[in-house]
Write an enzyme that holds these catalytic residues in place. Sequence first.
Site, PDB file in Angstrom:
ATOM      1  N   HIS A   1      -4.719   8.482   7.355  1.00  0.00           N
ATOM      2  CA  HIS A   1      -5.428   9.554   6.647  1.00  0.00           C
ATOM      3  C   HIS A   1      -6.534   8.924   5.820  1.00  0.00           C
ATOM      4  CE1 HIS A   1      -6.500  12.732   3.972  1.00  0.00           C
ATOM      5  NE2 HIS A   1      -5.924  12.168   2.919  1.00  0.00           N
TER       6      HIS A   1
ATOM      7  N   HIS B   1     -11.426  17.826   2.100  1.00  0.00           N
ATOM      8  CA  HIS B   1     -10.493  16.731   1.865  1.00  0.00           C
ATOM      9  C   HIS B   1     -10.778  15.491   2.731  1.00  0.00           C
ATOM     10  CE1 HIS B   1      -6.027  15.658   0.911  1.00  0.00           C
ATOM     11  NE2 HIS B   1      -6.733  14.581   1.157  1.00  0.00           N
TER      12      HIS B   1
ATOM     13  N   TYR C   1      -6.922   7.674  32.615  1.00  0.00           N
ATOM     14  CA  TYR C   1      -7.649   6.450  32.287  1.00  0.00           C
ATOM     15  C   TYR C   1      -6.688   5.278  32.056  1.00  0.00           C
ATOM     16  CZ  TYR C   1     -11.016   3.412  29.907  1.00  0.00           C
ATOM     17  OH  TYR C   1     -11.832   2.368  29.546  1.00  0.00           O
TER      18      TYR C   1
HETATM   19 ZN   LIG Z   1      -6.286  12.550   0.935  1.00  0.00          ZN
END
Ligand SMILES: [Zn+2]
Length: 215
Positions: free
Chosen positions: A96, A159, A212
């Site tokens: 993230h 975000h 692939y």
């Molecule tokens: Zn974050």
Amino acid sequence: MSEGSLRAAIVATALTMNDAGINRGKSGNVSARLRRDGFDGFLVTPSALPYAQTTPADIACVSLAGDASGPRPPSSEWRFHRDIYAQRADAHAVVHAHAPFATSLACLHRGIPAFHYMVAVAGGSDIRCAPYATFGTQALSDNVIGALAGRTACLMANHGLIAVGRPLDAALSLAVEVETLAEMYWRALQVGEPVLLPDDEMHVVLAKFSAYGKP
Ligand SMILES: [Zn+2]
């Protein structure tokens, strides 16, 4: 991979995330699934510790029930990591990041449509943007799970981005690819309205991607 190696790989991935320019400072977080001796959960970067000062021993361990252990608390955003591992058998690593271009699009509540065939790298004909909810909340986690349906990456409104993969370096590569696509889409939008590839062409691309590298 041993737990010790996995902890070291998480620290290395977090540092590389910043070196690669997809994240700055302490924002963002990295996790990897951990299964051992009947334990099912994940290892995740700790809260409020700069990556340059993070050692493998600082990495927090969290069960799928949400019980955390370790010398430091897990990232405040551990909930969406937990829910991804709980609901996605294909998830073995989660990256993230508050990547600048992906986040710029997400601040407009725009996902990335099929403006380029490489959008298929996230598993579908677009990369969705999860609706906004406060960081660290169950509501945000629920929104992320919805945006990731049938995909391995999504943007998060106001975000950042999330990339799911196996192993850790695949999740990191996907995050870098999504940020690259976001930058290209953002640049194209400066000149005009990008021409989108039709669904049937994206289906051809997705079929080629799934074949692939296979003999
Ligand atoms: Zn974050």
